[in-house]
Write a protein that holds these residues in place. Structure first.
Motif, short mmCIF file in Angstrom:
data_model
loop_
_atom_site.label_atom_id
_atom_site.label_comp_id
_atom_site.label_asym_id
_atom_site.label_seq_id
_atom_site.Cartn_x
_atom_site.Cartn_y
_atom_site.Cartn_z
N ALA A 1 0.86 -1.20 0.00
CA ALA A 1 0.00 0.00 0.00
C ALA A 1 0.89 1.23 0.00
N SER A 2 0.83 2.00 -1.10
CA SER A 2 1.69 3.16 -1.23
C SER A 2 1.50 4.12 -0.06
N CYS A 3 2.58 4.55 0.52
CA CYS A 3 2.49 5.48 1.65
C CYS A 3 3.80 6.24 1.75
N SER A 4 3.77 7.44 2.26
CA SER A 4 5.01 8.19 2.45
C SER A 4 4.83 9.23 3.54
N VAL A 5 5.92 9.71 4.08
CA VAL A 5 5.90 10.80 5.05
C VAL A 5 6.89 11.86 4.60
N SER A 6 6.60 13.10 4.96
CA SER A 6 7.54 14.19 4.62
C SER A 6 8.13 14.78 5.90
N SER A 7 7.59 14.36 7.03
CA SER A 7 8.16 14.79 8.33
C SER A 7 7.78 13.75 9.37
N PHE A 8 8.32 13.88 10.56
CA PHE A 8 8.04 12.87 11.57
C PHE A 8 7.92 13.55 12.91
N ASP A 9 6.69 14.11 13.20
CA ASP A 9 6.48 14.88 14.42
C ASP A 9 7.63 15.85 14.60
N GLU A 10 8.08 16.05 15.84
CA GLU A 10 9.19 16.99 16.06
C GLU A 10 10.49 16.22 16.15
N ARG A 11 10.51 15.02 15.67
CA ARG A 11 11.69 14.18 15.94
C ARG A 11 12.88 14.53 15.04
N THR A 12 14.07 14.12 15.50
CA THR A 12 15.29 14.35 14.73
C THR A 12 15.46 13.27 13.68
N ARG A 13 14.99 12.06 14.00
CA ARG A 13 15.13 10.97 13.03
C ARG A 13 13.74 10.58 12.53
N ALA A 14 13.72 10.15 11.28
CA ALA A 14 12.44 9.78 10.68
C ALA A 14 12.41 8.29 10.40
N TYR A 15 11.31 7.62 10.79
CA TYR A 15 11.12 6.22 10.43
C TYR A 15 10.59 6.19 9.00
N VAL A 16 11.09 5.23 8.22
CA VAL A 16 10.61 5.07 6.85
C VAL A 16 10.24 3.60 6.64
N LYS A 17 8.93 3.35 6.47
CA LYS A 17 8.46 1.98 6.25
C LYS A 17 8.76 1.59 4.81
N ILE A 18 9.51 0.49 4.65
CA ILE A 18 9.85 0.04 3.29
C ILE A 18 9.27 -1.35 3.01
N GLN A 19 8.78 -2.02 4.07
CA GLN A 19 8.33 -3.39 3.88
C GLN A 19 7.14 -3.68 4.80
N ASP A 20 6.26 -4.59 4.35
CA ASP A 20 5.12 -4.98 5.19
C ASP A 20 4.95 -6.48 5.09
N GLY A 21 4.25 -7.07 6.07
CA GLY A 21 3.92 -8.48 6.02
C GLY A 21 5.04 -9.42 6.39
N CYS A 22 4.68 -10.69 6.56
CA CYS A 22 5.66 -11.72 6.92
C CYS A 22 5.17 -13.09 6.46
N ASN A 23 6.10 -13.89 5.92
CA ASN A 23 5.76 -15.24 5.42
C ASN A 23 6.23 -16.32 6.37
N ARG A 24 6.64 -15.91 7.61
CA ARG A 24 7.34 -16.83 8.49
C ARG A 24 6.48 -17.74 9.34
N PHE A 25 5.46 -17.27 9.93
CA PHE A 25 4.58 -18.07 10.80
C PHE A 25 5.34 -18.73 11.95
N CYS A 26 6.11 -17.94 12.68
CA CYS A 26 6.68 -18.45 13.92
C CYS A 26 5.49 -18.90 14.77
N SER A 27 5.65 -20.00 15.47
CA SER A 27 4.48 -20.66 16.08
C SER A 27 3.75 -19.80 17.10
N TYR A 28 4.41 -18.81 17.70
CA TYR A 28 3.78 -17.98 18.75
C TYR A 28 3.20 -16.67 18.19
N CYS A 29 3.35 -16.40 16.90
CA CYS A 29 3.15 -15.04 16.39
C CYS A 29 1.89 -14.87 15.54
N ILE A 30 1.14 -13.84 15.82
CA ILE A 30 -0.10 -13.55 15.08
C ILE A 30 0.15 -12.53 13.97
#
Ligand code: SF4
Length: 430
Positions: free
Chosen positions: A131-160
């Motif tokens: 799902a296309s998404c982007s940010v141009s700022s990140f609250d008042e923070r000095t560092r910005a998080y940038v999501k580049i990946q979503d989802g997981c194909n692993r199915f670790c037995s404890y994980c939803i």
């Protein structure tokens, strides 16, 4: 209309709230601070543990109780993974899953048109695009998080999470480049690449995780690239060698271990052995100067014997992680582990959690004290209650020093002279 966000969970969720805020702004909605009155309260939920579900339910009830005339929107991983439970939270006027976040402007419009409760929780599908998404700022923070990946194909037995987030999907490099250039133009010197299974980036594209990191390191104006949580078995020798050539890459790696015992790793359906994990740590420390390793460790997983726990504890101490997040196993409905034998009593989980935390804290304090006498480069970001500036080194060591607020968002060399609770103390060198 005024919108306020209440975000639970991981860096990806925090990124998505920021991205949603910027999307709603394009439709005339103004995001206000958490202490201000708003017409719409958006709860971006997490469901990684039973405790996060409890916090989500509590938040929905609290926001509606305190703001009866406002609209409460529940979104995020909880309604995505547990739509029936979410639907029963009647205090939420709109219930959607993280899959529908991009449609929120239209969903709000429909709600205000009909003034009828809306519950729209469609499941993630195979082959779904990022799902296309982007940010141009990140609250008042000095560092910005940038999501580049979503989802997981692993199915670790404890994980939803694979249910809450669907299959692996990646942001095309061209979109990432534009976003990073925008953040650099907004003055961000440090970015953090994040994902649900970050190192699985590109498995759905003809691009690789290393391509994304190299691209981020090539953007002018960005001086530090940090990585979110990584899966050990994606970090092959070739990947590490290629990453080690990225000069702006921060030598701090958060590599999820979960357990230091092979028996437990097998029951967790994790894809590596403790020997392989140890070799990975050795290789990273050899390839990256001043490298720090942090991790997540779960204790009290189904069937974890006293000896399994001792093995795990010994392994964690052996590696000497600079920081460890310790979690007691939390049963997630719908996971393989839910149906497993050998679930442990709460008291045992709590006892093992405190033992593991105590031992890891000793190693952390030892690491912080080992920085005394060094001069380090710190990116300052905030002023603390005690009036000191707080910032982080490239290997994510927290450093406090006396200095002018003008230094916020800037780099400075600091001579480490002492430590306190969870950080180093130093003097800024002119
Ligand atoms: S790698 Fe395992 S623990 Fe991590 S999100 Fe995927 S299934 Fe969950």
């Amino acid at each position: 209309m005024k919108v306020s966000f209440y975000t639970l969970g991981c860096k990806v969720n925090q990124y998505e709230s920021q991205s949603l805020s910027e999307l709603l702004y394009k439709f005339g909605y103004e995001t206000v601070g958490k202490d201000e009155n708003a017409d719409i309260y958006i709860i971006n939920s997490c469901t990684v543990t039973a405790e996060s579900d409890r916090k989500t339910r509590q938040a929905v009830r609290r926001f509606k109780r305190n703001n009866p005339d406002s609209v409460v929107v529940l979104t995020g991983c909880m309604p995505q993974a547990y739509p029936d439970d979410a639907e029963k939270l009647f205090q939420a006027d709109i219930v959607i899953g993280n899959k529908s976040n991009g449609d929120l402007p239209e969903i709000l419009e429909e709600y205000f048109r009909n003034k009828k409760r809306l519950v729209l929780t469609s499941q993630h599908e195979k082959g779904e695009a990022f799902a296309s998404c982007s940010v141009s700022s990140f609250d008042e923070r000095t560092r910005a998080y940038v999501k580049i990946q979503d989802g997981c194909n692993r199915f670790c037995s404890y994980c939803i999470i694979p249910v809450a987030r669907g299959r692996v999907r990646s942001k095309p490099l061209c979109e990432l480049k534009a976003e990073l250039e925008q953040l650099s133009a907004s003055g961000y010197k440090e970015i953090v690449l994040v994902g649900i299974n970050l190192s699985a980036y590109g498995q759905d594209l003809d691009e690789s995780f290393c391509d994304a990191v190299e691209l981020a390191c090539s953007v002018e104006g960005i001086e530090r690239v940090r990585l979110g949580s990584l899966e050990p078995d994606h970090l092959t020798g070739d990947v590490i060698e290629r990453l080690s050539k990225c000069k702006k890459l921060c030598p701090q790696f958060h590599i999820s271990l979960q357990s230091g015992c092979d028996n437990t790793l097998k029951r967790m359906n994790r894809h590596y052995s403790v020997d392989e994990y140890r070799a990975l740590c050795k290789n990273l420390r050899a390839c990256f100067e001043d490298c720090t390793l942090t991790t997540d460790v779960m204790v009290g997983f189904c069937g974890e014997s006293e000896k399994d726990f001792e093995d795990s504890l010994r392994f964690v101490k052996d590696i000497g992680f600079e920081k460890v997040h310790v979690f007691p196993y939390s049963v997630r409905v719908g996971t393989k582990a839910e149906k497993m034998d050998g679930h442990l009593p709460k008291a045992i989980k709590e006892k093992r959690t405190s033992i593991m935390i105590d031992e890891c804290e000793k190693i952390r304090q030892y690491f912080l004290r080992s920085q005394i006498g060094k001069t380090v480069c710190v990116l300052f970001e905030s002023r603390e209650k005690d009036g000191m500036l707080l910032g982080y080194t490239a290997n994510y060591t927290p450093v406090k020093a006396h200095g002018s607020t003008e230094l916020s968002g800037k780099f400075a060399n600091v001579k480490i002279t002492d430590t306190d609770e969870d950080c180093c103390i130093g003097e800024i060198e002119s």
